[in-house]
Write an enzyme that holds these catalytic residues in place. Structure first.
Site, short mmCIF file in Angstrom:
data_model
loop_
_atom_site.label_atom_id
_atom_site.label_comp_id
_atom_site.label_asym_id
_atom_site.label_seq_id
_atom_site.Cartn_x
_atom_site.Cartn_y
_atom_site.Cartn_z
N GLY A 15 -0.50 20.36 20.52
CA GLY A 15 -1.05 21.35 21.45
C GLY A 15 -0.53 22.73 21.14
N GLY A 19 -0.95 28.94 24.10
CA GLY A 19 -0.13 28.61 25.26
C GLY A 19 1.32 28.32 24.92
CE1 TYR A 163 -2.66 17.87 33.44
CE2 TYR A 163 -2.17 18.19 35.77
CZ TYR A 163 -1.90 18.44 34.44
OH TYR A 163 -0.83 19.23 34.10
#
Length: 280
Positions: A15, A19, A163
């Site tokens: 990821g 971010g 989630y």
């Protein structure tokens, strides 16, 4: 001059396209680590890879074959892995199944990192002592693991609870590693980085609306603030004192769902996940 607290250590950050993943990768590289980065967007990942001095490893966690290829590519590049930072994830609309037929929040947030971590176990063990950092969330509190229906085949998947369930699974997986891989010198920790104002929720219309609104500056912390707990744990390394624990930002023992310490859930999730991804 930046302190070289990570000199000689090899780190993989998932990821890492943007971010807190991208920020953690840059900071750790600045501290002397050899950093590998992976993400699903080649365009976003390329400048991050250039900044840390490596080639981008593109993989989409909605495709388990991408995860298997990623593990193989990492194995070709490095013999040992000191830190695996499982940071990829987010909140995703559950309307479409993944390429593998799974509910997307379940696959991207749990099943893919579960598979990747297991496939990289030899590299983690080769380090002598290593650390797995799983990015979780306070959202784990709204999750619920149903072992006989992990893929929502018999109930409706609702985005935020799905989630939250994925983030709960991150903590449960952390406990599973802590119980199973101690002999390999592998330590695991889960961490809630805080409500970061990044591209989290980019696949969710509702979350995207909040993050594009003026409310964002009141509801979130900065990307460097969110990356800081991940960096701090990576610097701390495989300390037995963090093994199997859930951190909320910089504090140990954050608020977690009661299922996170349920041994039947810890064992059951591991066994069912292994079967779903084809691990012996």
């Amino acid at each position: 001059m930046t302190d070289q607290t990570m000199a000689g250590r090899t780190v993989l950050v998932t990821g890492a396209s943007d971010g807190i993943g991208a920020e953690a990768a840059r900071v750790l590289a600045g501290k002397g680590a050899t950093v590998l980065v992976t993400g699903r967007s080649a365009d976003k990942l390329r400048p991050v890879a250039e900044a840390v001095g490596t080639e981008p490893l593109v993989a989409d966690f909605a495709r388990l074959d991408d995860v298997r290829r990623l593990a193989s590519e990492v194995g070709e590049r490095v013999e040992k892995l000191d830190v695996l930072m499982n940071n990829a994830g987010g909140t995703i609309s559950p309307k479409k199944r993944t390429a593998d037929g799974h509910e997307p929040n379940f696959q991207v947030n749990h099943l893919a990192p579960f598979l990747l971590t297991n496939l990289l176990r030899p590299q983690l063990a080769a380090a002598g002592s290593s650390l797995v950092v799983n990015t979780s969330s306070v959202g784990n509190l709204i999750g619920k693991i149903v072992l006989d229906d992990l893929d929502y085949e018999h109930r409706r998947a609702i985005e935020f609870p799905a989630y939250g369930t994925g983030k709960l699974m991150n903590i449960v997986f952390t406990r599973g590693i802590a119980q199973r891989w101690t002999d390999d010198g592998i330590v695991s920790v889960a961490v809630h980085p805080g409500p970061v104002g990044s591209s989290f929720g980019r696949d969710s219309w509702l979350v995207g609306l909040l993050y594009r609104s003026p409310l964002k500056r009141f509801a979130t912390i900065s990307v460097p603030e969110g990356a800081a707990p991940l960096v701090a744990l990576a610097e701390r390394g495989p300390d037995p004192a963090v093994n199997g624990r859930y951190w909320s930002q910089h504090k140990a023992d954050g608020r977690e769902h009661r299922q996170a310490s349920d041994q039947a859930i810890i064992d059951g999730l591991w066994e069912r996940s292994a079967a779903l991804v084809g691990l012996a």
